[in-house]
Design a protein around this motif. Structure first.
Motif, short mmCIF file in Angstrom:
data_model
loop_
_atom_site.label_atom_id
_atom_site.label_comp_id
_atom_site.label_asym_id
_atom_site.label_seq_id
_atom_site.Cartn_x
_atom_site.Cartn_y
_atom_site.Cartn_z
N GLU A 257 0.71 -1.25 0.03
CA GLU A 257 -0.03 0.27 0.03
C GLU A 257 0.81 1.26 0.15
O GLU A 257 2.09 1.21 0.62
CB GLU A 257 -0.91 -0.04 1.36
CG GLU A 257 -0.24 0.02 2.56
CD GLU A 257 -1.07 -0.29 3.76
OE1 GLU A 257 -2.43 -0.81 3.49
OE2 GLU A 257 -0.72 -0.21 4.93
N ASN A 258 0.28 2.22 -0.75
CA ASN A 258 1.19 3.47 -0.63
C ASN A 258 0.72 4.37 0.49
O ASN A 258 0.11 4.17 1.31
CB ASN A 258 1.20 4.23 -2.13
CG ASN A 258 -0.13 4.34 -2.38
OD1 ASN A 258 -1.10 4.22 -1.88
ND2 ASN A 258 -0.33 4.64 -3.86
N ASP A 259 0.69 5.81 0.16
CA ASP A 259 0.45 6.83 1.24
C ASP A 259 0.81 6.53 2.47
O ASP A 259 0.03 6.71 3.71
CB ASP A 259 -1.19 6.86 1.25
CG ASP A 259 -1.56 7.20 -0.21
OD1 ASP A 259 -0.95 8.11 -0.86
OD2 ASP A 259 -2.87 7.20 -0.52
N GLN A 310 -0.68 8.78 5.17
CA GLN A 310 -0.59 10.24 4.48
C GLN A 310 -1.68 11.22 5.11
O GLN A 310 -1.26 12.31 5.40
CB GLN A 310 -0.43 10.28 3.07
CG GLN A 310 0.47 11.29 2.53
CD GLN A 310 1.85 10.97 1.68
OE1 GLN A 310 2.23 9.92 2.11
NE2 GLN A 310 1.90 11.41 0.64
N ASP A 337 5.30 10.33 1.16
CA ASP A 337 5.69 9.42 -0.29
C ASP A 337 6.17 8.07 -0.04
O ASP A 337 7.10 7.65 -0.88
CB ASP A 337 6.21 10.18 -1.36
CG ASP A 337 5.36 11.52 -1.78
OD1 ASP A 337 4.18 11.52 -1.68
OD2 ASP A 337 6.02 12.54 -1.94
N LEU A 338 5.99 7.27 1.04
CA LEU A 338 6.68 5.97 1.32
C LEU A 338 5.36 4.84 0.87
O LEU A 338 4.34 5.35 0.80
CB LEU A 338 7.10 6.03 2.86
CG LEU A 338 7.88 7.08 3.14
CD1 LEU A 338 8.43 6.71 4.34
CD2 LEU A 338 9.10 6.67 2.18
N ALA A 339 5.89 3.64 1.05
CA ALA A 339 4.96 2.64 0.54
C ALA A 339 5.30 1.54 1.45
O ALA A 339 6.41 1.34 2.14
CB ALA A 339 5.08 2.20 -0.78
N GLU A 384 10.56 3.83 -0.39
CA GLU A 384 10.06 4.95 -1.16
C GLU A 384 8.97 4.36 -1.99
O GLU A 384 9.08 3.30 -2.55
CB GLU A 384 11.23 5.28 -2.25
CG GLU A 384 12.55 6.06 -1.53
CD GLU A 384 12.39 7.40 -1.24
OE1 GLU A 384 11.28 7.95 -1.47
OE2 GLU A 384 13.05 7.90 -0.65
N GLU A 385 7.70 5.36 -2.26
CA GLU A 385 6.76 4.81 -2.70
C GLU A 385 7.23 4.45 -4.61
O GLU A 385 6.68 4.01 -5.13
CB GLU A 385 5.67 6.22 -2.79
CG GLU A 385 4.34 5.73 -3.45
CD GLU A 385 3.22 6.88 -3.34
OE1 GLU A 385 3.36 7.19 -2.28
OE2 GLU A 385 2.77 7.06 -4.42
N MET A 388 8.06 1.08 -5.04
CA MET A 388 6.93 -0.04 -4.47
C MET A 388 6.66 -1.15 -5.32
O MET A 388 6.91 -2.32 -5.23
CB MET A 388 5.48 0.82 -4.03
CG MET A 388 4.41 -0.21 -3.89
SD MET A 388 3.04 0.58 -3.33
CE MET A 388 2.46 1.13 -4.79
#
Ligand code: ASP
Ligand code: MG
Length: 412
Positions: A257-259, A310, A337-339, A384-385, A388
């Motif tokens: 998942e992101n955000d 986020q 902006d990580l995942a 980092e997103e 991902m």
């Protein structure tokens, strides 16, 4: 004759044509002689649309009124589907959550089902009718409640338990549970079966196929779940107690998942109640924290990092800044902006080195790991997103998830 609960999600009933299609499927099952209880979601994205109507009016809608509003979505579907069935000669009746006897606790927006009074449903079934029940809603006292977004799955499983159904089939817009999200990874493969625990991890980790609480319910009451497509007639995925193990599959799936945002608080006093003060302040303000890392750098001080979504960054910073004096830290940093990427599989318990292999694969592909967390059956990393999808693809290859496993071994 088998008693079956079938659940159709929003996309499966997204327009009149789809509703007709579902009605025809139900007709076929009915003609096979089954007793059918059908649970439906709101049409397409209509719950989101209702949410945004409320947002246009207020930033702080009353939770009771939100439930009143959101529960209307499912009510539209139950009536239309019932009409579609009647139109093709199948006797059917629609029931809202309260008419179906679904009692919940008194909290709005995320209520748990406490009890189901099945009398009305039983009466309708005994008259040969297909019973169409609104998902996602129940009643507490005389107030309508909802079960949290995606909660229709939970309605279906709870009804299967209460009505002692032999099966609970969840029909959706995907053909089953995949090793990872096929929209991102082309080589993703559909699983024949997955255990409740693995599914629970996958569902909690952002694989949106099933509502985690539905899986938990099914596990507790041992209800076999099948996830299948409402559109294509192909075999789906069974979710059940681990009776078979797909050979060599230490890792069964990859969720992501992101955000994700990482917060770091520096220079906290190294005291007994530091963690408790910090996380109590956050939880009192409804900030959901995921991975937590504590790091002591001298006798007097610790640094703490944790991850949040986020969307809760503003709230989190406000809470922390408000508490700076009380908590006595020196600085806050955040990284957006990580995942989160997680590998899941019950085989991990007995296989050391899975985490090491994961880290090696990521290092070879120059993916930096920012946080790690583990449980018996999963390893999660924050990256980092932008990395991902690459990370997921590389792990999918490394753990050989794309390969069809022919032999299924019985574990006794
Ligand atoms: N309609 C609700 C939602 O979108 C419940 C569900 O679909 O399961 O969250
Ligand atoms: Mg859903």
């Amino acid at each position: 004759m088998v008693r079956i609960v079938q659940k159709y999600g929003g996309t499966s009933v997204g327009c009149v044509e789809r509703i007709k299609h579902v009605a025809n499927r139900i007709k076929r099952s009915k003609e096979e002689g089954h007793d059918l209880i059908i649970v439906v979601s709101a049409m397409g994205k209509s719950t989101d649309e209702l949410v945004s109507l409320a947002e246009d009016l207020t930033d702080t809608p009353s939770k009771r009124e939100m439930d009143m509003l959101l529960s209307t979505g499912e009510q539209v579907t139950i009536s239309l589907l019932t009409m579609a069935l009647q139109e093709i000669g199948i006797q059917a009746i629609s029931l809202t959550g309260w008419q179906a006897g679904i009692k919940t606790e008194a909290s709005h927006g995320n209520a748990r089902i406490t009890d189901i009074k099945t009398k009305r449903i039983e009466e309708e079934l005994s008259q040969g009718k297909v019973v169409i029940v609104a998902g996602f809603q129940g009643i507490s006292g005389s107030d309508i409640t909802t079960l949290g977004r995606g909660g229709s799955d939970t309605t279906a499983v709870a009804l299967a338990v209460a009505l002692k159904a032999g099966r609970c089939d969840i029909y959706t817009d995907v053909t089953g549970v995949y090793t990872t999200d096929p929209r991102y990874v082309k080589k993703a493969r559909k699983l024949h079966s997955i255990s409740y625990d693995e599914m629970l991890e996958m569902a909690n980790l952002g694989a949106g196929v099933l509502h985690p609480r539905a899986v938990e319910f099914a596990k507790n009451y041992d209800v076999p779940l099948m996830v299948a497509s409402s559109i294509e007639d192909v075999v789906g995925t069974m979710i059940e107690e681990e009776v078979t193990m797909e050979q060599n599959l230490v890792v069964r799936g990859i969720a992501f998942e992101n955000d994700v945002t990482k917060i770091t608080i520096k220079g906290l006093p190294n005291q007994l109640n530091t963690l408790s003060k910090l996380f109590t302040a956050l939880s009192e303000n409804q900030v959901n924290v995921d991975i937590i890392i504590q790091n002591q750098y001298d006798d007097e001080h610790v640094n703490i990092s944790f991850s949040i979504t986020q969307s809760s960054l503003k709230e989190t910073l406000a809470v922390l800044q408000g508490q700076q004096e009380e908590l006595q830290f020196t600085d806050i940093y955040f990284e957006e902006d990580l995942a989160k990427v997680s590998i899941v599989g019950s085989g991990m318990v007995s296989n050391p080195g899975v985490a090491a292999q994961m880290f090696a694969v990521l290092a070879e592909n120059e993916v930096f790991i920012k946080m790690v967390s583990t449980s018996e059956i999963k390893v999660s990393v924050v990256v980092e997103e932008a990395d991902m999808v690459l990370a997921v693809e590389m792990l999918h290859n490394a753990f050989q998830l794309a390969e069809e496993v022919e032999e299924e071994v019985k574990v006794i």
